[in-house]
Design an enzyme around this catalytic site. Sequence first.
Site, mmCIF file in Angstrom:
data_model
loop_
_atom_site.group_PDB
_atom_site.id
_atom_site.type_symbol
_atom_site.label_atom_id
_atom_site.label_comp_id
_atom_site.label_asym_id
_atom_site.label_seq_id
_atom_site.Cartn_x
_atom_site.Cartn_y
_atom_site.Cartn_z
ATOM 1 C CB CYS A 4 -1.016 -0.046 1.159
ATOM 2 S SG CYS A 4 -0.126 -0.019 2.754
ATOM 3 C CB THR A 5 0.177 4.897 0.353
ATOM 4 O OG1 THR A 5 -0.866 4.688 -0.178
ATOM 5 C CG2 THR A 5 0.802 6.177 -0.057
#
Length: 911
Positions: A467-468
């Site tokens: 994810c980020t």
Amino acid sequence: MTTVWICRSNFCRKSSAFRLLYNSQRPLSTLRSSKIDGGNSLSEIAISSSPPLSNQDIVRRRLEAQRGKRLARQQSIEQRVQRNLYIKRLLHSGSSSNHKNTDQTTEFQVPPLYAVKVWVDDALRSELRLSGREKRGRVFIETSHNATQTLKGLKQELHGFFRALKKDTFLLRATLPRLSDDGTTILSPETTDQAMEGSWEISTDNDVVKTFRMADDFFQNATLQRPAIQINVLKNPNSPPPSPPPAFLQDMANPNDSATMTMLSFYAFPPSGIDDPETFATDLKRKWKPFQALGRVYVAKEGVNAQMSVPTNVLPNFIECCRSIPQLGQYMENDINIDPQPISQEEFAVAGVPINGQPAPPFRNLHIRVRTQVVADGLNKPLDWQSAGYDMPPLEWHEKLKEAREKRERDQSDAPILLDCRNTYETNVGIFEGAEPLGTDNFRESWDVLKERLADTPKDAPIMTYCTGGIRCVKVGAYLTQELGFTNVSRLAGGIIAYDRTLNEKAQGEESMFKGTNFVFDGRLGRQITDDALANCVTCGAETSLVSNCRNDNCHQRIVQCEACRTSYQGTCSVACKNRVVNGAMTPLRVRTPSIFTPDDEDPSTGKKFDNLDDYSMGHSSPVPSVYREFERNTKSYLASGSHMVSGASQGRLLTQLASMTRNGRILELGTFTGYATACLLEGARNVGNVLHREGISFPSTEAFDNGGPYVLSMERDSRAFNLAAAHLRVIERYGFDGEDAVEAACKLRDEDEVEDVKADVVSVDVDNAARCQLMRVTDALATVEALASEAIIGEILLAAPFDLVFVDADKTRLLEYVEACLSSDRLLKRGGLIVVDNVLWKGLVLEASSRDFKSVTDSDVTDNVEARKNRRARKLATTMHLFNSAIAKDDRVEALILPMRDGLSIMRKK
Ligand SMILES: C[S@@+](CC[C@H](N)C(=O)[O-])C[C@H]1O[C@@H](n2cnc3c(N)ncnc32)[C@H](O)[C@@H]1O
């Protein structure tokens, strides 16, 4: 007891009468247990619990008991401070009478008081690093309080206000106050000598009694409103030397001198959680204040999630500070994710996506918010975040992805499953090669998607997630291993941010396996990693990865738009939104008609340039009182996501005009939000009040307002909005609508601590003795309005005369019901009265709704789920609005006119 009303209106469920009843009916068992929680002695606890307690239990309970006492002490100080502030406000807002003020909302009678002017001496100020507010101030002490009798009581009272004061570090001296020439105002001392002149020591209880007696004597011969005294707080020469500042602050540079800002992020899930998130958040705020850091930080019992920017010259100190905090320290997984490229202050100021066409930085303030979870997951039961699969370092991840690419090229089926755990609007603009997006609109949807996607996957299959910044994959990893039983789960340590940084730092020249733009959660929205343009421009369809929000505040949807269209569409998502931004509801062509003025459209009368007709119209109307601009800014800072809902200048002026034209200035607003339109309506009611004054009808007797005088009642259900609205109206009550004081006071509200958490469900303010406004917190405005239509009293609201104007601006799906309530009851809205409804053109989409032709926004045009859903919602609401407009046009109980201004205002006159 008004039980009938309690039942009829949701609002009443929250009323104090109900709470009183409710509390008195609490079962005894709960009372007993709350007593134990409150911190009893061990013996009591031992008697009440039958099985013998282990040592661990005893220690735990003792700690709980101590904590309970500490909290009770803090609460009592807090209550005193609040009470003092409350009294101060009452005294400021009310007449100049002594001790006689009453607050209409609570009928609180201001008790007889001493006004104590406190002055902290220079040595102590710098030693304690006292903030502006703590250096000097006024404390009101009730004449009967023990602070006027004992030294301990007095010190406690001062401590409540001057919290940085530490026991035994200060001495007290008192002087009689210095007065202004007319003898009515107490002057602050300018120098230490002036402050000390004629002072006496307060070191015993007798000194305290003597001091307040002196104040009484002085009062007899002065023209002051209440007895006053000045207390000087001095450094105690015998106090132990101050403890040195924490190591992380020693020799720290001045953050104001930093030429650059550094973006960073981190998260932590400490194994034993965060005991008291509120206190922890307050501590973080205090500890981080010296760094002048900006950003958005969430704190919850489960941990901390932070996205920040920090002046680069104090970055090492900031990192040291974070590491010294036990709940962060070793638990910041992968430490702090630091963007290796600091941004110059000039670039930082414009690094965010522009807001309303104005340059914006990635962050404007530091917001530390307490939440139930740092990442809302929607799981039924909490999982163990400590056991969430293998945290794979970025370089290892990179190698694995290269291997996977080769395997795919050779058609080998044992490549790992690579899952992108972000939402669709993020994966659309950037993704790792070979990854599968989950296709979610929000994180809560992940669980069903994962379950379905992996239903037939062997439990030992390699699964890689990212994810980020890594935090969402902690939860995904925990779910995959603990709930679905997968044994070979790994997640990208530090997410895409760490991958990009590590590749740049340690593997320069390597091709990035992440393609496109990394969507980030600050004002920049995206950080370009490769040139790949993966998405299509919302307006021309060209390939691009640039993300922004539509500049039309009423739309504000997240869009992907190429650079060329961003310029030509002026940052909006469509021609309709561009028109709205450029010209409001008017045609942009008119702006281009040959000008009678100078070639570049400069108005010779004002020397000002106008880009559009909205600006021109406002520029040639009476000026908008400056306080409204601050209200808008405050709204943006507090409730950014809803700030487009504020009526704004032109609509606000129209509301003021309409309210001013009513006969009695009696106005009902449904949907206060942060009080912008409420203030506009109140301004109009005040104008009516002033006219009535001139005609000899006098106010402010309560009966006059209740029986038909100028009065605005506004209802809101959202507590945060209600708090800010109350603060805004207090500013108006105290300083009026115009002038520097009003602007300054409104500005101050941007310091979050200045916005009070309002406990009462009704807040009343009076303006210039000409109009009254009551804000009412409700659970449903429609239910309350329907109740008001048939009852004269709801809770604390007395409706003895009907309204002249109703502004309907709450939930848009029930507009017909609101209007019906007004039309069917003359008690609510008088005949000849006006109903104004906002947003009836719904972003221009009613046109298409009327022809049942939504071609421009069909689902097939948009592949993105979020976009499709937003379009569906917009179409649904446009259809609702269209049906509403059609029904009103046919309703012969009203004469209706739709003004194509802003988002469309329908103005109806009840026949
Ligand atoms: C468009 S905003 C109002 C804007 C405000 N009138 C102004 O011009 O600044 C709508 C507000 O109505 C509130 N609201 C929506 N439904 C409501 C309901 N059923 N009861 C009370 N308030 C409601 C929302 O919380 C929101 O703050």
